[in-house]
Each structure stands twice: as C-alpha cells, then as structure tokens.
Design an enzyme around this catalytic site. Structure first.
Site, short mmCIF file in Angstrom:
data_model
loop_
_atom_site.label_atom_id
_atom_site.label_comp_id
_atom_site.label_asym_id
_atom_site.label_seq_id
_atom_site.Cartn_x
_atom_site.Cartn_y
_atom_site.Cartn_z
CB CYS A 1 -0.79 -0.17 1.22
SG CYS A 1 -1.87 -1.23 1.31
NE ARG B 1 4.41 2.06 -0.83
CZ ARG B 1 5.71 1.85 -0.39
NH1 ARG B 1 6.74 2.22 -1.03
NH2 ARG B 1 5.94 1.49 0.53
CD1 TRP C 1 -1.11 -5.98 -4.09
CD2 TRP C 1 -0.67 -6.87 -1.87
NE1 TRP C 1 -0.92 -7.38 -4.24
CE2 TRP C 1 -0.65 -7.98 -2.87
CE3 TRP C 1 -0.42 -6.95 -0.64
CZ2 TRP C 1 -0.32 -9.21 -2.54
CZ3 TRP C 1 -0.20 -8.44 -0.16
CH2 TRP C 1 -0.11 -9.47 -1.31
CG ASN D 1 2.70 0.58 3.99
OD1 ASN D 1 3.95 0.82 3.55
ND2 ASN D 1 2.51 -0.68 3.32
N GLY D 2 1.12 -1.50 6.05
CA GLY D 2 1.69 -2.67 6.82
C GLY D 2 0.91 -3.62 7.43
CD GLU E 1 12.82 -12.24 -14.54
OE1 GLU E 1 12.80 -12.82 -13.69
OE2 GLU E 1 12.47 -11.12 -15.02
CE LYS F 1 9.04 -10.38 -15.50
NZ LYS F 1 10.17 -9.63 -14.77
CD GLU G 1 6.20 -10.67 -12.45
OE1 GLU G 1 6.51 -10.15 -11.64
OE2 GLU G 1 6.98 -10.68 -13.51
CG HIS H 1 15.72 -35.92 -11.95
ND1 HIS H 1 16.04 -37.23 -11.62
CD2 HIS H 1 16.90 -35.25 -12.36
CE1 HIS H 1 17.27 -37.69 -12.11
NE2 HIS H 1 17.91 -36.28 -12.47
CE LYS I 1 8.58 -1.59 -10.98
NZ LYS I 1 8.96 -3.18 -11.56
C1 G6P Z 1 7.63 -7.67 -6.52
C2 G6P Z 1 7.69 -7.47 -8.23
C3 G6P Z 1 8.78 -8.07 -8.92
C4 G6P Z 1 10.07 -7.81 -8.10
C5 G6P Z 1 9.83 -8.20 -6.60
C6 G6P Z 1 11.16 -7.87 -5.64
O1 G6P Z 1 7.13 -9.10 -6.62
O2 G6P Z 1 6.44 -7.54 -8.64
O3 G6P Z 1 8.95 -7.44 -10.19
O4 G6P Z 1 10.94 -8.60 -8.58
O5 G6P Z 1 8.91 -7.98 -5.98
O6 G6P Z 1 11.25 -6.52 -5.74
P1 G6P Z 1 12.46 -5.69 -5.31
O7 G6P Z 1 11.90 -4.25 -5.52
O8 G6P Z 1 12.86 -6.13 -4.13
O9 G6P Z 1 13.49 -5.93 -6.52
#
Ligand code: G6P
Length: 608
Positions: A2, A27, A74, A100-101, A481, A485, A488, A504, A603
C-alpha cells in the site's frame, strides 16, 4: 504494501492527494481513497479498483480542506471492496487513518474493542487503529496516536487526521517506510519520494518508533513514548525523470525498449574511458572485500533471479563462495555468522519487506551489508553499508524488465571489480570483459528489431494452458525469469526448470500441447542442452528455441526459433531476457491482460 500520502497546506487538496496516489500506485492498486477535513468536518471517499475509479467519483466535486490523507491498497486482510478500502474511520466518523503494513494482533484488539462497543465495518486489520485512536482520544490527537500504537504488534506506517484537531496530520512508523516532505507553509507525507517529487526536494526520513506532528508551518518529530528528536532535512539532489509511456502502449514495452540506453548509461557512470570501474558508494573497504570468503545474496522475485545469475559469475571469476537465498526463506533460517561474509541485498525498489528485514538481521549480526538497488533514498539504500545503484531509472511496469537487465550488468561489473581485487582475474581479462559488455546494447537493439517476429510466435502460443521454460548453467535463472514474467502478466501457469533436471519430474508434463521455451544459446553446456531438447521433442513437446545467430544445428529441433546475437556466455542472460520479456508481453497483450498492473501484484512488496 500500500501507499499512503498526506498534505497540510493551501494547495488544491484533491490534486495533491491524487497525484501522490497515482505515483504510489505501483505499491498496490486494489482500491484507493482519500479523507479531508474542511470547515471542521471530516469527509472521506473510497472506491474499489484502480485510481481512475476514485477519480470518477471525485470528478464533479470540489474537495476542499487544509489537511488530507490518501491511500492506495494492496489487499492483505479482506477483499478489495469499498468498506475495506482506506481511509478507515472510527465509529463516530471523526477519526480517519491510512495504514501501510500488517497489524498482527488485530483480532485480539478487534474482539476487545467490539466488546467495548466499537463498531467494526471492514475485514481489515487496519480498522482497529482508527478505533484504538478514538478510544484514547481526549483532546490531543498525537497523544492518542502515541498511546494507540503501543498496543499494535506488526508493522505500520500510519497517517491520522481527526476533526478535533483539523490543522494537523499525525504520522507514526514501525517497519514500513514513511517520508516527510518539507515545504513553505505546507508539508507532505508519503510512503516514498516519488509522490513528493513534484512538490519538494526537502525530505525527512521518519525512523522506526517515531511519531510526527505535521502542521503547515511545523514538523515535530518524537520517539514514540519518548523525547522529541531533531531530524536532518535531506535535499534530494538527483533529478527525478517523470516516467511517461513515451508513445508506447504500455510502460512495460517502453521499458523493454529502453534497455540498450539503460546499459549505455550504466557504462557511462561506472566505466571510465580507460576502463577503470567506478563504484563510488561501495563503502566496503578493499581489505574487507579481499578477506570475504562468503557472499550471501538475498532477494525476492526477479531480483532473486539476478542473484542466481551473479552466483555463476562471482564463483567463477572472483572465486568467492556465493549463496543465493530468497529473502523470506533466508530470514527464518539460522544465519551462521561464521567467516568473513558479506550479505548482499538485491532490490529494485529498495523497500521489499523481506529483503529489508534480512538486511537488518544481518546488520544485527555484524555482517557488512551491500545493496544492489535502483531507487535512491529507499530504505535498503539508506540502511546498507555500501550501495551499487542499478541506474535503471524509474521502472513503472510491475513486471521488472529494464531493472533486471541493469542488475545483471551492475553485478557483472561488481564481479570484475571483486575478481581483480582478489587477484583471481588479470587486469587484461577484466578489460576484455568490460569491452564485451559494451557490445551488449547493440545486440539488444538487434533483438528488438525482431519484435514483429516474436509477436507472431507469442500470438501463436497465447492460448496454451501452461508453459515450461528450460535452461542450463547461467541461463537456468533465465528460464526461471522467463516463466515468472509469463505468469505475472498473462496469468498462464509457467514453470522454469534446469534442463538437466527435466527427467526428474517435469518431463511427465510434456505432450503435444505443451510449449517448451528452450534456451540453447552457445555455451559450455550447449551439447547437453541439445540432448535435453531432444528429450522434449521425443515426447512431442512444442519447442520454442532461443539460439545463437547462425546456429543451424538447432533448427531441426525447433517448432519456432528466435535468434539472438552471439555473445560471451556470461553476458548471454542479458540478451536472453529480451525475447523472453517480449514473448510474455505479446502473449499477455493477446489475452487482453493488464500488462502494467497485473491482478494481485504490486511493484513494491512492503509486507512480509
Ligand atoms: C515484486 C515485483 C517483482 C520484483 C519483486 C522484488 O514481486 O512484482 O517484479 O522482482 O517484488 O522486488 P524488489 O523491489 O525487491 O526488486
């Protein structure tokens, strides 16, 4: 998670709060809301959904007030509905808070307060804060907040307004970030610098267990249950470039296309014309770096994948044992404080709660802490002994793209620096490696020129139910990764696997419907990788192969093939990331997904 904002002053309240919330929506964007006090009366507006829903509600109103607070959510406790949106208000509607928290003891507090007659309307943990403050409020709002937060367990950054003191915002913090923006006859509060950037460059960072009374002409900070403290006012010296889409349909696509210039920028900042490497905020002595016999990297999400790539390089060139852990796991293991270890935190936002908590834990055990971070002034930036910035610029798309690439580049440069320092790499070889990096931006541009081809491949597979991504060695993390992606932003289930591990378990998934993205660029494990692809083909898997330009020997194994320019193996994850990003982007686009703000994500993850 948040984002919270607040303002005391004479500007247009609605616009200050909404601009702030827009800038904090990375956020969380499940719901948003604002509360103001005007003519001695507290009013609030909240809507589920993204910020434009709130904007629609406020469209024909003229929101007045000289104090106001806002929130973008969030969801943790309770669905993203109007009642669960913030501000949360007291039963009598005279106190409003944004939070926030996470309040861990909210249930016991809720039971207690309910028994006393306080009326709970939401399923949130945050609502207890509003009622608690109301319970303790006599005349002095700050005193009531101070007393209330003593009852809270968990993490919080809160901003509070109340009708009985309509000239002030009270803020308090423990574990979640909170910044005060200092103005002339006006003051601001926010979860981070982004929301304050349009208004002021004078910043105060509130520390844990601090509370502040913010009025238009004054900011008083004190320890919770303690004395007044004098805070330093920091002047933000860097220019914040306000991100816009630059003509692209989405931030994500723009950020993918920015990658060559991001790398050129890093090179210009970190490599001198005579190839000396510049780490101006490393702040860990050469002696300590030399003595180090263990690097512990901890990170989350995409940043964790960058750490996994770095492990290969650090162990190979700098010959230092490197462990890479997911922060939320590392935190609850027993951190062995043996040897000369350095703990490295990798984070785009610099605010990820688990990564920050690990960093603090490491510091409490007297480890040196080094951060690889993008956002200057973030908590991880400020609390680490040394910092290597990613220089990726503001990344807006929730799925990280250009910052991942930037992390890989800065970790590569750090590896070279460390290896030379430890005499495990000659200066000549270091220059060769640095020069190799300089070719990368052009190579990415070449990949970007194939956008239409990659788009066609993406659209062909877009309706698949699941995907498998496989790679080996330094490109095993690339497979992870690539899968992340896709998950997500397109909500298609995808798994990344080390290709050698296929037999395996995951090989059981392969049938004629399963697309398998195979990373088969030229490398020390190339032949092994080809055998793994054979295994996929033998089971009729649909192979999309990422291969090195000119390699014709993979063609017979591929249903589709994407070529990337030839590059040194250590640098290949940087190039490989680009077609994987584009594949995900165009699949998500085809499926009409919200690419920049995928459901359920944020994010910056500021809750554990
Ligand atoms: C969230 C974002 C990801 C990011 C991760 C870690 O899950 O959606 O894109 O990689 O947090 O965030 P940071 O800011 O610590 O790289």
């Amino acid at each position: 998670m948040c984002g919270i904002v607040g303002y005391v002053g004479d500007r247009n309240m609605e616009s200050v709060l909404l601009v702030g919330l827009e800038r904090l929506s990375y956020r969380g964007y499940d719901s948003s809301g604002i509360a103001t006090i005007s003519g001695g009366e507290l009013s609030y507006w909240r809507t589920p959904g993204k910020l434009h829903e709130l904007e629609k509600v406020l469209q024909n109103m003229s929101i007045r007030g000289t104090v106001g607070i806002g929130h973008t959510r969030w969801s943790t406790h309770g669905e993203p509905t109007e009642v669960n949106a913030h501000p949360q208000v007291s039963t009598n509607g005279k106190v409003a808070i944004v939070h926030n928290g996470i309040i861990e003891n909210y249930l016991s507090l809720k039971n207690k307060l309910s028994a006393e007659g306080f009326l709970f309307r939401s399923q949130t943990d945050s609502e207890v804060i509003a009622h608690l403050i109301d319970r303790y409020l006599q005349t002095d709002l700050a005193a009531a907040v101070e007393r209330a937060v003593l009852d809270l367990e968990g993490t919080f950054a809160i901003a509070v307004i109340a009708e009985n003191q309509p000239d002030r915002i009270i803020v308090a913090k423990k574990g979640s970030p909170l910044i005060i923006g200092v103005g002339k006859k006006e003051n601001f509060i926010s979860s981070d610098i982004h929301a304050l950037a349009p208004h002021t460059k004078e910043i105060m960072y509130l520390d844990d267990h601090e509370l502040a009374i913010i009025e238009a002409n004054s900011v008083i900070v004190k320890k919770i249950n303690g004395a007044q403290v004098t805070k330093e006012v920091h002047t933000i010296t860097w220019d914040e470039v306000v991100a816009d889409k630059g003509g692209y349909d989405h931030y994500m696509l723009k950020e993918i296309h920015e990658q060559p210039s991001v790398i050129r920028n890093i090179i210009s900042k970190m490599v001198s014309p005579d190839n000396a490497l510049i780490f101006d905020k490393l702040h860990i002595s050469n002696g300590d770096l030399n003595k180090t016999n263990r690097l512990i990297i901890q990170a989350c999400g995409t940043s964790w994948h960058a750490g996994l790539v770095a492990k290969y390089m650090l162990e190979n060139y700098a010959r230092v044992l490197t462990e890479v852990d997911i922060s939320s796991e590392f935190r609850y293991r027993h951190m062995l404080s043996e040897g000369h270890a350095i703990v490295a935190a990798i984070s785009q936002s610099g605010e990820t709660a688990d990564t920050l908590a690990c960093l603090r834990e490491a510091k409490s055990k007297f480890f040196k802490v080094l951060a690889f971070v993008n956002v200057k002034g973030s908590s991880i930036d400020r609390e680490s002994d040394g910092v290597v910035y990613s220089y990726a610029g503001q990344e807006v798309g929730v799925a990280s793209t250009k910052n991942y690439i930037a992390q890989l580049v800065t970790l590569y440069l750090f590896t070279i620096h460390l290896a030379v320092l430890r005499w495990t790499l000659s200066k000549e070889d270091a220059v060769k490696m640095t020069n190799a990096l300089k070719r990368v931006p052009d190579c990415i541009e070449k990949i970007l020129s194939q956008v239409e081809k990659i788009r066609a491949i993406a659209e062909k597979y877009a309706y698949s139910k699941e995907f498998l991504f496989i790679g080996r060695g330094v490109n095993y993390p690339s497979a992870l990764e690539g899968a992340l992606k896709l998950k997500e932003i397109s909500y298609i289930h995808a798994t990344g696997y080390a290709a050698g591990e296929l037999k395996h378990g995951p090989i059981a998934l392969i049938d004629k419907n399963l697309p398998v993205v195979c990373i088969a660029t030229k490398s020390s494990t190339y032949d092994k990788m080809l055998s793994n692809i054979e295994e996929v083909r033998a089971r009729k898997g649909r192979t999309i192969i990422i291969a090195t330009e000119g390699d014709t020997s993979v063609q017979h194994l591929a249903e589709d093939i994407i070529y990337i320019p030839e590059i040194e193996e250590d640098l290949s994850p940087i190039l490989v990331a680009v077609p994987l990003q584009l594949l995900s982007y165009y699949i998500a686009l085809k499926l009409d997904c919200d690419v920049d703000q995928p459901r359920n994500l944020a994010k910056s993850v500021t809750v554990e």
